[in-house]
Design a protein around this motif. Sequence first.
Motif, PDB file in Angstrom:
ATOM      1  N   GLU A  71      -4.816  -7.036   6.396  1.00  0.00           N
ATOM      2  CA  GLU A  71      -4.196  -7.523   5.167  1.00  0.00           C
ATOM      3  C   GLU A  71      -5.096  -8.530   4.452  1.00  0.00           C
ATOM      4  OE1 GLU A  71      -0.145  -8.663   5.429  1.00  0.00           O
ATOM      5  OE2 GLU A  71       0.339  -7.249   7.042  1.00  0.00           O
TER       6      GLU A  71
ATOM      7  N   ILE B  77      -3.339  -2.644   4.540  1.00  0.00           N
ATOM      8  CA  ILE B  77      -4.221  -1.999   3.571  1.00  0.00           C
ATOM      9  C   ILE B  77      -4.663  -0.663   4.150  1.00  0.00           C
ATOM     10  CG2 ILE B  77      -6.377  -2.222   2.271  1.00  0.00           C
ATOM     11  CD1 ILE B  77      -6.101  -5.313   2.923  1.00  0.00           C
TER      12      ILE B  77
ATOM     13  N   MET C 122      -4.563  -0.355  -3.401  1.00  0.00           N
ATOM     14  CA  MET C 122      -3.246  -0.990  -3.258  1.00  0.00           C
ATOM     15  C   MET C 122      -2.428  -0.846  -4.539  1.00  0.00           C
ATOM     16  SD  MET C 122      -3.171  -2.116  -0.142  1.00  0.00           S
ATOM     17  CE  MET C 122      -2.147  -3.546   0.158  1.00  0.00           C
TER      18      MET C 122
ATOM     19  N   SER D 187       0.826  -1.200   0.000  1.00  0.00           N
ATOM     20  CA  SER D 187       0.000   0.000   0.000  1.00  0.00           C
ATOM     21  C   SER D 187       0.861   1.250   0.000  1.00  0.00           C
ATOM     22  CB  SER D 187      -0.910   0.015   1.234  1.00  0.00           C
ATOM     23  OG  SER D 187      -1.474   1.303   1.425  1.00  0.00           O
TER      24      SER D 187
ATOM     25  N   SER E 276      -0.636  -9.124   1.587  1.00  0.00           N
ATOM     26  CA  SER E 276      -0.505  -7.830   0.917  1.00  0.00           C
ATOM     27  C   SER E 276       0.276  -6.798   1.701  1.00  0.00           C
ATOM     28  CB  SER E 276      -1.909  -7.263   0.660  1.00  0.00           C
ATOM     29  OG  SER E 276      -2.589  -7.042   1.898  1.00  0.00           O
TER      30      SER E 276
ATOM     31  N   TYR F 206      -9.251  -2.006  -0.408  1.00  0.00           N
ATOM     32  CA  TYR F 206      -8.146  -2.700  -1.072  1.00  0.00           C
ATOM     33  C   TYR F 206      -7.877  -2.145  -2.471  1.00  0.00           C
ATOM     34  CZ  TYR F 206      -4.875  -6.427  -2.086  1.00  0.00           C
ATOM     35  OH  TYR F 206      -3.724  -7.118  -2.383  1.00  0.00           O
TER      36      TYR F 206
END
Length: 403
Positions: free
Chosen positions: A191, A337, A308, A121, A334, A305
């Motif tokens: 995440e 976020i 991202m 992010s 990820s 999300y």
Amino acid sequence: MSQSWLDLPQGTLYGIEALPYASAQVGDKAHLVVRIGDHALDLTAAAPALGAGWAPVAEPGNLDDLLAAGPDVWAQLRRDVTSWLSDTVYEGRVREHLVAVDGLELLLPFTVGDYVDFYASENHAANLGRIFRPDAEPLTPNWKHLPIGYHGRSQTVVVSGEDIPRPRGQRRTPDGEVVFGPSVRLDIEVELGFVVGVGSTRGETVEVADVEQHVFGVALVNDWSARDIQAFEYVPLGPFLGKSFATSIGAWVLPLAALADARVEPPARDVPLQDYLADVPGEPWGLDIDFEVRLDGEVISRPPYAQMYWTPAQMLAHITVNGASVRPGDLFASGTISGVDVDQRGALIEMTWNGRDPITLADGRTRTFLEDGDEVAISATAPGPGGVRIGLGEVRGRILPAR
């Protein structure tokens, strides 16, 4: 769009468009189940009873064998389950294998192999840069050139609902003294986790275009973080004890196929990418998923999300570009976020600006970081076909005192 013969709750997030999988304790063994409304279909029992050719992959009671079976089996299983739950010819044989979700003891859905956590992010990375390097550029020079990540500890990935004992470690006090003891700056990280199915060959890169051949589905992740331990240890090799004590994963794994209507273009790139990271035209892997974070039942943030910067396809390509291979059950997440707005931040360190701006809860309590007894629950939804919303389940954990 198919309709189920099952009487589903109005506005359910778990209609026939979703069909997430979990592992549940049934008697003295684990069974693979798939959710439909407020019920779960016991696939370990139903598959042999209905003569499914893929029944052997459901027999172990978790996702391990299904992950390794590959896209053709994933698709066939999903088609069969959709047919069983929508065609009334199957109703009599299927009903006996339905159980209430509320009565299930959910287990870790698959055996976690390697675990990689990213930092995908731009909003989160820039916020942390502004907090810790206020007189410098928010992003490090490499950030827009490659997805930054670290290898975590797979054995401390725990299923939603397990309590999280407060970690202990070394930290530096505001006066500069180095002390040992329980973390006093325990944090969350909202995440999305990606579950690898088919592995890759060592020495070969998984191309961005091939992500669907390798990633089975997604699960919610909370990468608990001891910010004070992390801050003292991370130079020069990065996160270690401040992260490795626990990572919570949702019990439900949503197939990647269920997110077809949630795919969107990622944010515009303002730095040229190396060829192996280039987005495939017409095949976007940004995901329009809305998250919600609750502390002791009260909503404190709603991270999106869709903002991202790095996509799962790029993350997987980067994991393998140096020749490293992936295997069934590998998990990559990820990273935190966070959206542009204050109420879209995905970690307390951002929400409170490193403790400067405490959160005030409805009952008057304030928080900068987590206290013992606090419970954090993260949920998410995404658009599905025909304008419906589909659910990704929940990941929940309560903080216990240090042991």
